[in-house]
Design a protein around this motif. Structure first.
Motif, PDB file in Angstrom:
ATOM      1  N   MET A 219       0.800  -1.392  -0.009  1.00 31.00           N
ATOM      2  CA  MET A 219      -0.174  -0.210   0.284  1.00 31.00           C
ATOM      3  C   MET A 219       0.403   1.200  -0.029  1.00 31.00           C
ATOM      4  O   MET A 219       2.222   0.819   0.747  1.00 31.00           O
ATOM      5  CB  MET A 219      -1.085  -0.383   1.292  1.00 31.00           C
ATOM      6  CG  MET A 219      -0.194  -0.137   3.121  1.00 31.00           C
ATOM      7  SD  MET A 219      -1.026   0.216   4.245  1.00 31.00           S
ATOM      8  CE  MET A 219      -0.966   2.703   3.836  1.00 31.00           C
ATOM      9  N   ARG A 220       0.321   1.990  -0.586  1.00 34.27           N
ATOM     10  CA  ARG A 220       0.858   4.262   0.070  1.00 34.27           C
ATOM     11  C   ARG A 220      -0.213   4.712   0.431  1.00 34.27           C
ATOM     12  O   ARG A 220      -1.013   4.749   0.452  1.00 34.27           O
ATOM     13  CB  ARG A 220       1.151   4.140  -1.689  1.00 34.27           C
ATOM     14  CG  ARG A 220       2.283   3.063  -2.867  1.00 34.27           C
ATOM     15  CD  ARG A 220       2.006   3.846  -4.572  1.00 34.27           C
ATOM     16  NE  ARG A 220      -0.065   4.112  -4.964  1.00 34.27           N
ATOM     17  CZ  ARG A 220       0.360   4.581  -5.811  1.00 34.27           C
ATOM     18  NH1 ARG A 220       1.252   5.194  -6.590  1.00 34.27           N
ATOM     19  NH2 ARG A 220      -1.156   4.629  -6.078  1.00 34.27           N
TER      20      ARG A 220
ATOM     21  N   ARG B 235       5.176   6.775  -0.018  1.00 34.78           N
ATOM     22  CA  ARG B 235       6.065   6.512   0.503  1.00 34.78           C
ATOM     23  C   ARG B 235       4.878   4.778   0.198  1.00 34.78           C
ATOM     24  O   ARG B 235       3.782   4.928   0.340  1.00 34.78           O
ATOM     25  CB  ARG B 235       6.580   6.416   1.920  1.00 34.78           C
ATOM     26  CG  ARG B 235       7.438   7.377   1.766  1.00 34.78           C
ATOM     27  CD  ARG B 235       8.394   7.565   3.431  1.00 34.78           C
ATOM     28  NE  ARG B 235       7.648   7.233   4.610  1.00 34.78           N
ATOM     29  CZ  ARG B 235       7.598   8.362   5.448  1.00 34.78           C
ATOM     30  NH1 ARG B 235       7.945   9.791   4.404  1.00 34.78           N
ATOM     31  NH2 ARG B 235       6.975   8.018   6.459  1.00 34.78           N
ATOM     32  N   GLU B 236       5.894   3.447   0.474  1.00 33.33           N
ATOM     33  CA  GLU B 236       5.181   2.321   0.323  1.00 33.33           C
ATOM     34  C   GLU B 236       5.170   1.728   1.742  1.00 33.33           C
ATOM     35  O   GLU B 236       6.525   1.811   2.511  1.00 33.33           O
ATOM     36  CB  GLU B 236       6.277   1.362  -1.041  1.00 33.33           C
ATOM     37  CG  GLU B 236       6.462   2.061  -2.150  1.00 33.33           C
ATOM     38  CD  GLU B 236       4.547   1.059  -2.879  1.00 33.33           C
ATOM     39  OE1 GLU B 236       4.475   0.416  -2.379  1.00 33.33           O
ATOM     40  OE2 GLU B 236       4.777   1.400  -3.538  1.00 33.33           O
ATOM     41  N   HIS B 237       3.986   0.712   2.459  1.00 33.22           N
ATOM     42  CA  HIS B 237       3.925   0.257   3.387  1.00 33.22           C
ATOM     43  C   HIS B 237       3.551  -1.401   2.925  1.00 33.22           C
ATOM     44  O   HIS B 237       2.784  -1.386   2.693  1.00 33.22           O
ATOM     45  CB  HIS B 237       2.836   0.901   4.486  1.00 33.22           C
ATOM     46  CG  HIS B 237       3.702   2.307   4.431  1.00 33.22           C
ATOM     47  ND1 HIS B 237       4.417   3.047   5.329  1.00 33.22           N
ATOM     48  CD2 HIS B 237       3.183   3.377   4.123  1.00 33.22           C
ATOM     49  CE1 HIS B 237       4.684   4.336   5.333  1.00 33.22           C
ATOM     50  NE2 HIS B 237       3.612   4.430   4.220  1.00 33.22           N
ATOM     51  N   ALA B 238       3.919  -2.369   4.167  1.00 32.22           N
ATOM     52  CA  ALA B 238       3.514  -3.834   4.300  1.00 32.22           C
ATOM     53  C   ALA B 238       2.115  -2.954   4.642  1.00 32.22           C
ATOM     54  O   ALA B 238       1.337  -2.493   5.382  1.00 32.22           O
ATOM     55  CB  ALA B 238       3.611  -4.598   5.255  1.00 32.22           C
TER      56      ALA B 238
ATOM     57  N   LEU C  86      -5.147   2.456   2.329  1.00 33.20           N
ATOM     58  CA  LEU C  86      -5.479   1.360   3.262  1.00 33.20           C
ATOM     59  C   LEU C  86      -5.772   2.170   4.328  1.00 33.20           C
ATOM     60  O   LEU C  86      -4.047   2.418   5.000  1.00 33.20           O
ATOM     61  CB  LEU C  86      -5.029   0.204   3.279  1.00 33.20           C
ATOM     62  CG  LEU C  86      -5.226  -0.819   2.090  1.00 33.20           C
ATOM     63  CD1 LEU C  86      -4.058  -2.070   2.253  1.00 33.20           C
ATOM     64  CD2 LEU C  86      -6.348  -1.853   1.991  1.00 33.20           C
ATOM     65  N   ALA C  87      -6.233   2.329   5.377  1.00 33.82           N
ATOM     66  CA  ALA C  87      -6.605   2.999   6.314  1.00 33.82           C
ATOM     67  C   ALA C  87      -7.232   1.529   7.659  1.00 33.82           C
ATOM     68  O   ALA C  87      -7.944   0.679   7.355  1.00 33.82           O
ATOM     69  CB  ALA C  87      -7.579   3.964   6.482  1.00 33.82           C
ATOM     70  N   VAL C  88      -6.600   1.541   8.874  1.00 34.90           N
ATOM     71  CA  VAL C  88      -7.507   0.747  10.122  1.00 34.90           C
ATOM     72  C   VAL C  88      -7.924   1.651  10.568  1.00 34.90           C
ATOM     73  O   VAL C  88      -7.206   2.710  11.698  1.00 34.90           O
ATOM     74  CB  VAL C  88      -6.484   0.014  10.817  1.00 34.90           C
ATOM     75  CG1 VAL C  88      -6.417  -0.408  11.794  1.00 34.90           C
ATOM     76  CG2 VAL C  88      -5.563  -0.556   9.637  1.00 34.90           C
TER      77      VAL C  88
END
Length: 336
Positions: free
Chosen positions: A1-2, A18-21, A117-119
């Motif tokens: 995800m970015r 930035r890229e994240h898991a 994506l958001a939690v």
């Protein structure tokens, strides 16, 4: 995800992607694929470093967003995978008056919606009205809920047949116009150009005052109301002295924003002479959001969108928003 990140005060050019898991939701949490985010003036304030509430370092900016539930954590019962949802700006503010315990807010002290994506806690989500697109739904959490609070959140509320005065054509003012008409009010709007006046009339404004050709617009409000003046004013610019001259005795002025260059001091005699209630407010609770959405669905209200930018062009969206030529909301869309 970015995700986009920025430090408060770094400006638009400080935005970094930035890229994240991919994150995983925990107990009571929901993973939302953000399909659209909407810009508000408070987002510019965060980037400029003059937002009035705390902002954490390296924050994911933007408070307003809508998307689709793609996963749920343990014990989640309020939403399901595939549901379309929007987030509440102040996640812990469920109902009742605002308090210091509700200060954490998306895109400020908490990461916001400019992400893929958001939690989010399940209690900080509301269903999206069925007739709205993701782009349209993303406009609701800040500007629309603020307008709804301004119209209904004082315990009395705007009633059919009353007169509402809105200032300008920003997001809160446009929603106040649309929601005010849906509640049965007569709406007087102010604006700065004939072109915007036409757009406001098309949205339902009963009267439009061009404040550039008529700087003493409170006197025009009095003329249009047989000297009764407006029952309620939604003041987005901090023009409180003029708003108090335009509101009826014991009326209501909702102070929902200010511009430093247009916010002169108030003469206390005007304040006392009006007998009006001046209520400062910011956004609203989840309960208010749900209440507003019922009217939005019932009346099939569609938010006004000026322009949508793709996710990869988020800095361009901010520059466009900061330039000020828009009429309606500016969207950053991430449709699949």
């Amino acid at each position: 995800m970015r995700s986009y990140h920025v430090d408060s005060g770094a400006g638009i050019d400080g935005l970094a992607i930035r890229e994240h898991a991919d994150p995983a939701p925990g107990p009571g949490q929901v993973l939302v694929a953000i399909r659209a985010a909407a810009l508000s003036y408070r987002d510019l304030m965060v980037l400029r470093g003059d937002y009035v509430l705390p902002v954490k370092p390296d924050v994911v900016p933007v408070a307003d967003g809508a998307g689709e539930v793609v996963a749920v954590g343990p014990d989640v019962t309020a939403v399901r995978v595939g549901e379309r949802v929007a987030g509440t700006v102040f996640p812990s503010w469920q109902d009742g008056p605002f308090g210091i315990q509700h200060l954490p807010q998306l895109g400020g002290s908490l990461d916001g919606m400019l992400t893929e994506l958001a939690v989010i806690d399940e209690t900080a989500l509301v269903p999206v009205p069925e007739h709205l697109s993701f782009d349209e739904a993303a406009t609701l959490p800040c500007a629309a809920v603020t307008a709804w609070n301004a119209l209904t959140g004082d315990g009395d509320g705007l009633r059919p047949g009353q007169t509402l005065l809105t200032l300008g054509s920003g997001g809160v003012s446009l929603f106040a116009l649309q929601l005010g008409k849906a509640l049965g009010a007569r709406v007087i709007a102010t604006t700065s150009s004939p072109a915007k006046a036409r757009r406001l009339a098309e949205l339902g404004a009963d009267e439009v005052i061009d404040y550039r050709t008529m700087p003493d617009w409170p006197s025009r409000v009095r003329e249009l109301t047989d000297n009764q003046r407006a029952d309620r004013v939604v003041d987005v610019a901090g023009l409180l002295e003029q708003s108090l001259k335009a509101v009826r005795v014991a009326g209501h002025v909702a102070c929902v924003g200010f511009l430093a260059e247009t916010a002169p001091p108030i003469d206390p005699r005007v304040l006392f002479g009006s007998g009006a209630t001046v209520r400062a407010l910011a956004v609203g609770s989840r309960t208010q959001f749900l209440s507003m959405n019922r009217l939005v669905e019932q009346k099939r209200i569609r938010p006004v969108i000026d322009r949508a930018f793709p996710f990869d062009k988020a800095p361009e969206a901010f520059h466009y928003y900061a330039s000020g030529p828009f009429f309606g909301k500016v969207i950053i869309s991430n449709q699949v």
